[in-house]
Enzyme design. Structure first.
Site, PDB file in Angstrom:
ATOM      1  N   TRP A   1       1.060  -1.172  -0.110  1.00  0.00           N
ATOM      2  CA  TRP A   1      -0.183   0.112  -0.070  1.00  0.00           C
ATOM      3  C   TRP A   1       0.803   1.101   0.100  1.00  0.00           C
ATOM      4  CZ3 TRP A   1      -2.565   2.552   4.696  1.00  0.00           C
ATOM      5  CH2 TRP A   1      -3.319   3.639   4.404  1.00  0.00           C
TER       6      TRP A   1
ATOM      7  N   ARG B   1      -3.318   6.549  -0.195  1.00  0.00           N
ATOM      8  CA  ARG B   1      -4.696   6.672  -0.604  1.00  0.00           C
ATOM      9  C   ARG B   1      -4.567   7.927  -1.554  1.00  0.00           C
ATOM     10  NH1 ARG B   1      -7.174   6.357   3.379  1.00  0.00           N
ATOM     11  NH2 ARG B   1      -7.947   4.430   3.540  1.00  0.00           N
TER      12      ARG B   1
ATOM     13  N   GLU C   1      -7.957  -6.026  11.371  1.00  0.00           N
ATOM     14  CA  GLU C   1      -7.341  -4.699  11.281  1.00  0.00           C
ATOM     15  C   GLU C   1      -7.792  -4.229  12.616  1.00  0.00           C
ATOM     16  OE1 GLU C   1      -7.581  -0.122   9.723  1.00  0.00           O
ATOM     17  OE2 GLU C   1      -7.321  -1.754   8.223  1.00  0.00           O
TER      18      GLU C   1
ATOM     19  N   GLU D   1      -7.610   6.819  15.233  1.00  0.00           N
ATOM     20  CA  GLU D   1      -7.736   7.183  13.935  1.00  0.00           C
ATOM     21  C   GLU D   1      -8.425   8.653  13.855  1.00  0.00           C
ATOM     22  OE1 GLU D   1      -8.977   5.716   9.353  1.00  0.00           O
ATOM     23  OE2 GLU D   1      -9.793   5.076  11.127  1.00  0.00           O
TER      24      GLU D   1
ATOM     25  N   GLU E   1      -2.514   9.841   6.297  1.00  0.00           N
ATOM     26  CA  GLU E   1      -2.791   9.564   4.951  1.00  0.00           C
ATOM     27  C   GLU E   1      -4.102  10.435   4.513  1.00  0.00           C
ATOM     28  OE1 GLU E   1      -5.457   5.805   5.107  1.00  0.00           O
ATOM     29  OE2 GLU E   1      -4.656   5.830   7.170  1.00  0.00           O
TER      30      GLU E   1
END
Length: 289
Positions: free
Chosen positions: A70, A73, A155, A160, A254
């Site tokens: 990854w 994004r 996950e 977050e 991100e």
């Protein structure tokens, strides 16, 4: 005199929360360990971030490698050059790319970073970090994820959040700049067509970028995860499937489509270095013996 005593006690508490590394950070009567058990630090998943180089025996800052692929994004590309250790902190800085980058038919205009542990954690362990979020619309995170397994890819987002919301932010995320938010996710795979999750949150009086918070989670069992903020129990998560797969610490800064970067870039482009940097004072992992 009474006021001075209270100030001293507050300073002692803050010092404990910041510097005690002999056991996990818990307020009085909050430690969930069973009787006759002791927390023992897992050194290879703990770091005080001293010196001026990221410990390459514990962490990787390159987005691709060790079975990870990854790269971020869109429009936020992970770049190892945005990760550094300085002033006793792991620091990840966001910003605008010098030029637009196209990778695999995806367009990247801005940049962040990701740091991953090289070795996994396991059921029964306690994971915590002391983190101060950046002030932008981009994220600040601390989480665990297993490597790809078609039947069970798991996950745990211990924390977050974002540093700022705007008029462009989706209605459900308007408070994500002052939140302790956790997910446990059974990820979508070829064998598991729909993602499933359990989540919870508490709203904070101060914004995530205003001070350091201590975010922690005890992976108590394959079906129960206890989440802590500044050493105080907040809520319990129940994974939708038994989670017994080893998982790796992630720290990713991100972009999100539900909290997009404004057309003028906002603080991602115009903010100071301090505004644009997420800082981790330490990461500590513990097991019971």
């Amino acid at each position: 005199m009474k006021k001075i005593t209270l100030i001293i006690l507050a300073m002692v508490l803050l010092s404990f929360l910041s510097h005690n590394d002999e056991s996990p950070t818990f307020q009085d009567n909050e430690d969930p360990k069973p009787k006759h058990k002791t927390w023992v630090k897992v050194e290879y998943l703990s770091d005080e971030f001293e010196g001026h180089e990221l410990d390459a025996s514990k962490w990787q800052k390159e987005p691709v490698g060790n079975d990870w692929s990854w790269i971020g994004r869109p429009p936020g590309l992970f770049k190892a050059s945005n990760v550094k250790v300085d002033d006793g902190k792991l620091q990840v800085t966001v910003g605008k790319l010098d030029a637009v980058v196209h990778i695999n038919d995806k367009k990247f205009t801005h940049q962040g970073g990701i740091v991953r542990a090289l070795k996994p954690g396991h059921v029964g362990w306690y994971f915590e970090c002391r983190m101060k979020a950046n002030k932008t619309v981009m994220s600040s995170t601390f989480w665990l994820m297993s490597k790809y397994h078609c039947e069970k890819k798991e996950e745990l987002d211990i924390q977050e959040c974002v540093g700022r919301t705007t008029a462009l932010t989706k209605d459900w995320a308007k408070d994500w700049n002052h939140i302790f938010h956790s997910n446990t996710i059974h990820r979508k795979t070829d064998c598991h067509p729909e993602s499933e999750r359990d989540q919870d949150f508490v709203l904070l009086e101060e914004e995530n970028h205003e001070r350091y918070y201590i975010y922690g989670a005890w992976w108590k069992s394959p079906t129960e995860i206890l989440c802590y903020l500044d050493g105080k129990f907040m809520y319990k998560l129940d994974p939708t499937v038994e989670w017994d797969t080893p998982a790796f610490i992630h720290m990713a800064i991100e972009t999100y489509d539900w909290n997009p970067i404004p057309k003028d870039g906002g603080l991602v482009t115009r903010g100071t270095l301090e505004d644009r940097t997420t800082k981790y004072d330490w990461v500590r992992t513990w097991k019971l013996e």
